[in-house]
Design a protein around this motif. Sequence first.
Motif, PDB file in Angstrom:
ATOM      1  N   TYR A  94      -1.037  -0.730  12.413  1.00  0.00           N
ATOM      2  CA  TYR A  94      -0.488  -1.317  10.555  1.00  0.00           C
ATOM      3  C   TYR A  94      -1.389  -0.798  10.162  1.00  0.00           C
ATOM      4  O   TYR A  94      -1.230   0.163   9.010  1.00  0.00           O
ATOM      5  N   LEU A  95      -2.867  -0.089  10.640  1.00  0.00           N
ATOM      6  CA  LEU A  95      -3.787   1.083  10.074  1.00  0.00           C
ATOM      7  C   LEU A  95      -3.504   2.377   9.554  1.00  0.00           C
ATOM      8  O   LEU A  95      -3.028   2.791   8.609  1.00  0.00           O
ATOM      9  N   ASP A  96      -1.252   3.030  10.781  1.00  0.00           N
ATOM     10  CA  ASP A  96      -0.992   4.197  10.577  1.00  0.00           C
ATOM     11  C   ASP A  96      -0.015   3.681   9.121  1.00  0.00           C
ATOM     12  O   ASP A  96       0.093   4.415   8.398  1.00  0.00           O
ATOM     13  N   LEU A  97       0.285   2.503   9.037  1.00  0.00           N
ATOM     14  CA  LEU A  97       1.555   2.046   8.212  1.00  0.00           C
ATOM     15  C   LEU A  97       1.062   2.471   6.199  1.00  0.00           C
ATOM     16  O   LEU A  97       1.092   2.252   5.596  1.00  0.00           O
ATOM     17  N   ILE A 131       0.098 -16.327   6.208  1.00  0.00           N
ATOM     18  CA  ILE A 131       0.118 -16.099   4.738  1.00  0.00           C
ATOM     19  C   ILE A 131      -1.230 -15.031   4.793  1.00  0.00           C
ATOM     20  O   ILE A 131      -1.643 -15.617   5.611  1.00  0.00           O
ATOM     21  N   GLY A 132      -1.107 -14.249   4.155  1.00  0.00           N
ATOM     22  CA  GLY A 132      -1.772 -13.088   4.918  1.00  0.00           C
ATOM     23  C   GLY A 132      -2.109 -12.911   3.071  1.00  0.00           C
ATOM     24  O   GLY A 132      -1.544 -13.183   1.986  1.00  0.00           O
ATOM     25  N   HIS A 133      -3.693 -12.968   2.840  1.00  0.00           N
ATOM     26  CA  HIS A 133      -4.395 -12.509   1.678  1.00  0.00           C
ATOM     27  C   HIS A 133      -5.150 -10.909   1.637  1.00  0.00           C
ATOM     28  O   HIS A 133      -5.588 -11.314   2.476  1.00  0.00           O
ATOM     29  N   VAL A 134      -4.919 -10.985   0.347  1.00  0.00           N
ATOM     30  CA  VAL A 134      -5.524  -9.436   0.109  1.00  0.00           C
ATOM     31  C   VAL A 134      -6.692  -9.954  -1.200  1.00  0.00           C
ATOM     32  O   VAL A 134      -5.927 -10.315  -2.181  1.00  0.00           O
ATOM     33  N   VAL A 137      -7.639  -0.950   4.390  1.00  0.00           N
ATOM     34  CA  VAL A 137      -7.916  -1.794   5.525  1.00  0.00           C
ATOM     35  C   VAL A 137      -7.171  -3.209   5.373  1.00  0.00           C
ATOM     36  O   VAL A 137      -6.689  -3.892   5.854  1.00  0.00           O
ATOM     37  N   GLY A 138      -7.903  -4.089   4.180  1.00  0.00           N
ATOM     38  CA  GLY A 138      -7.696  -5.105   3.851  1.00  0.00           C
ATOM     39  C   GLY A 138      -5.690  -5.394   3.634  1.00  0.00           C
ATOM     40  O   GLY A 138      -5.559  -6.591   4.497  1.00  0.00           O
ATOM     41  N   ILE A 139      -4.873  -4.162   3.094  1.00  0.00           N
ATOM     42  CA  ILE A 139      -3.571  -4.660   3.046  1.00  0.00           C
ATOM     43  C   ILE A 139      -3.766  -5.033   4.890  1.00  0.00           C
ATOM     44  O   ILE A 139      -2.213  -5.074   5.102  1.00  0.00           O
ATOM     45  N   ALA A 140      -3.332  -3.572   5.583  1.00  0.00           N
ATOM     46  CA  ALA A 140      -3.201  -4.175   6.681  1.00  0.00           C
ATOM     47  C   ALA A 140      -3.447  -5.107   7.698  1.00  0.00           C
ATOM     48  O   ALA A 140      -2.885  -5.633   8.581  1.00  0.00           O
ATOM     49  N   ARG A 141      -5.054  -5.839   7.245  1.00  0.00           N
ATOM     50  CA  ARG A 141      -5.352  -6.721   8.192  1.00  0.00           C
ATOM     51  C   ARG A 141      -4.335  -7.820   7.796  1.00  0.00           C
ATOM     52  O   ARG A 141      -3.696  -9.367   8.458  1.00  0.00           O
TER      53      ARG A 141
END
Lengths: 273, 273, 265
Positions: free
Chosen positions: A138-141, A101-104, A163-167
């Motif tokens: 992911y940072l490129d993305l 689960i990814g959390h922003v 960055v938070g989203i990439a993370r």
Amino acid sequence: MSEHTTDETETDRLASDDAAAIRVEGLGKRFETGEGVETVFSDLDLEIDPGSFVVLIGKSGSGKSTLLDVISGVLEPSEGSVTFVPGDADIEGNGREEVEIGHVFQSPRLLPWDTAVENIEFVHEDDPDYTDDLAREYLDLVGLSEHYEKFPGQLSGGQRQRVGIARALSIDPEVLLLDEPFSNLDEITADSLRRELLSVWRELGKTVLFVTHDITEAVQLADRILMLGDGEIYADLEVDLPRPRDVDSGAFVRFRGRAVERFHSIDGGEDGR
Amino acid sequence: MAVEGARLRGGDLTDRWLPRAVGLGLTFVLWWGLAKWFELTSPVSPIPYPVETLTAAADLYLTGAVFAHLLPTLSRIVVGFAGAMLLGTVAGVLMGTTAYGEKFLSPFVVLGLALPSVALAAMARLVWGFSFAAPTTAAAVAVSPFVAINVWKGVENLDRDRLEMARSFEVSNRRLLRRVLLPDVAPALFAASRFGVALSWKVVTVTEVFAAASGVGYRVNQARGSYQYVDAGAWVVAFMAVVVLVEYGAFKPLERRAFAHRDDEDVELTGAR
Amino acid sequence: MSTATGLRRLLVENRQVVFLEALATAAALWWLASAGFGLTDTLSSPPLVAAAVAELLASGEWVPHFSATGRRIAYGFAISTVLGTAFGLLMGLYGFWEKVFQDYITVGLAFPSVFIALFAAMAFGVGDTAPTVTAGIAPFPFVAQNVYQGVNNVDTGLLEMARSFEVSRIRTLGRVVFRSVLPEWFAGVRYGFAGAWKLVTLAEAIAAEQGVGFMIQTELTRLSMTGVLAWTVLFGAVIAVFEYLVLRRIEERVFDWREQSAVAW
């Protein structure tokens, strides 16, 4: 604006397994405060389809962030359960072990003493597949190719949120939870981030649960809008507008009008924007 | 309701007073243990026992003998601190309002903060001999850099916008000072005073050891010299009684009031020596 | 523009030049007061002190005293850092101990360190122990308070974020809590160091057989202002050098993310 190519290798590396479904049964959350017990919500039942983009909307104080926290596991539910069902459906218990689960968050919550790359690396403990190159991809993305080694203090609000989203994306989650991620940003930045989020979602096909208080944003993004208020989900709207969505089109405006009405149906008219 | 009320009070008791009682008890135990340890391991027992020390201290107050030395010390503290506030405020304002002031006075401030108390005491002794002036000037010199820094920061951080707003409404200078400037600089002034006083009593007591023929510092040193351990301890306790009274009776309540509307004060600045 | 403006700018705005101006003013006033009022005995004067310092350096007399003092500072500083950090952590992590030791900190911060020095002298007599103990005990409430406030101020948002990504406790402690507390801890440590050298010299003046404080006390009994100032100036110079060369460097390294971020604002 991100310039992601439809490069085979990039998509292959970044594409996830099947997204997961979220099943909520009889979920309730109570808090004990100085004055007694406060019930945020109770007896919620939900079924979120894998790969769908669901927006949870509610006024301030409606408990939408709390609901997200319970679903993400940051808070324990007072009753009921949350189950994650991955595409290859063999799970034990609530699926938290098997499903990423990814959390922003609303504020980026980056470690100020780590660079963008290091901030991504931080959440990859015990990950044998992690390399700094992965973080950079992911940072490129999210359009931060020039900023790998910058500290959060050197980035703008929008960049930090990226960055938070990439993370969150970098752990290859089957489910992505976003808690009003764009509400602290100016409209221009928020708008471009919304479009990027949608394109990332389409490309990677994850299940997205997105919380907001902004109806326009909800209609822009969602397949399905859930409205939370008075401790319950009182509306569940299918958004069948074709994508990409034009905020100025007649269909959009009409749909939003209905949504706004529905949103305010729960009480006597407060400004919900 | 009644049950709830009682429960709250019960909680309060264990919550705040039990730890304090533990702290107090711990102090006694440690003190007693220290005294015992020295008694057993050392040819002389330089640490007096708690009970005998406290009774001796109480005795000092009951017989009024304490004032012979307490009053000189207190008067030196008051005068020294007043001098420091005067000097420090002027310097601080200069540093905060003119660039040249800051560049010119900074080295003096740094020097003042860096001066070892023993050197200062020795210098005071050599210039003033054993006198009232020695501890007083030492305190003024040692404390003013500290006041200067706090005032400087306070002045630097004055809200210019608010000032302009008041001016644009053509508010009188008197009102400007009283209602805009003073409240804005009050927390810094308060911090300066609070820790300035504490520093003052520390410098005065040190200087009294080297450069005075009266005062608590002198008296404790004298007792030490004639191996009168209980006596020395009694005077320390007698003095600390005043300190504790000032800290808990004056500063703590005032601190809460002065900082009530501000929560951005620089903690490092307000640290005491 | 013109040389006049250039000169003015140099004299008024250049920090190094203004520093020299301040130095010159102080030296001039001092010299004036002592020579003008014939108080060279009481006040000494710049040339006298300079000569005395030169002599100290040349004769090597300063070495055993500086090394004794240095040793005691190192030990005392180590003790106050360890004690203060331990207490601060205990208080920051456990509400109960926070309340127990809260009063210790309040009283400890207000307690005149000279009393500690006097009792240490009584307890341990002459030697390394008294100054070390004084320097170890007196500053530790401040270090403790700094660490404890640092721990309290850790951003709970970051902790929640770490938890939501299932980062282990250990990693969270090291990468989030520790890094977050570091600036406050460092400030406390600097204070401990400043306290250490002031207190060691004080304790030495009260009871020691060698050391910078001991020498200051000796010069005092000889009623020699020049002597007192010579030792003070030399000691101050060494401390200043240490602060700039060592402490500043460490601070810059550890906190370079702050510098970079500050510039970007």
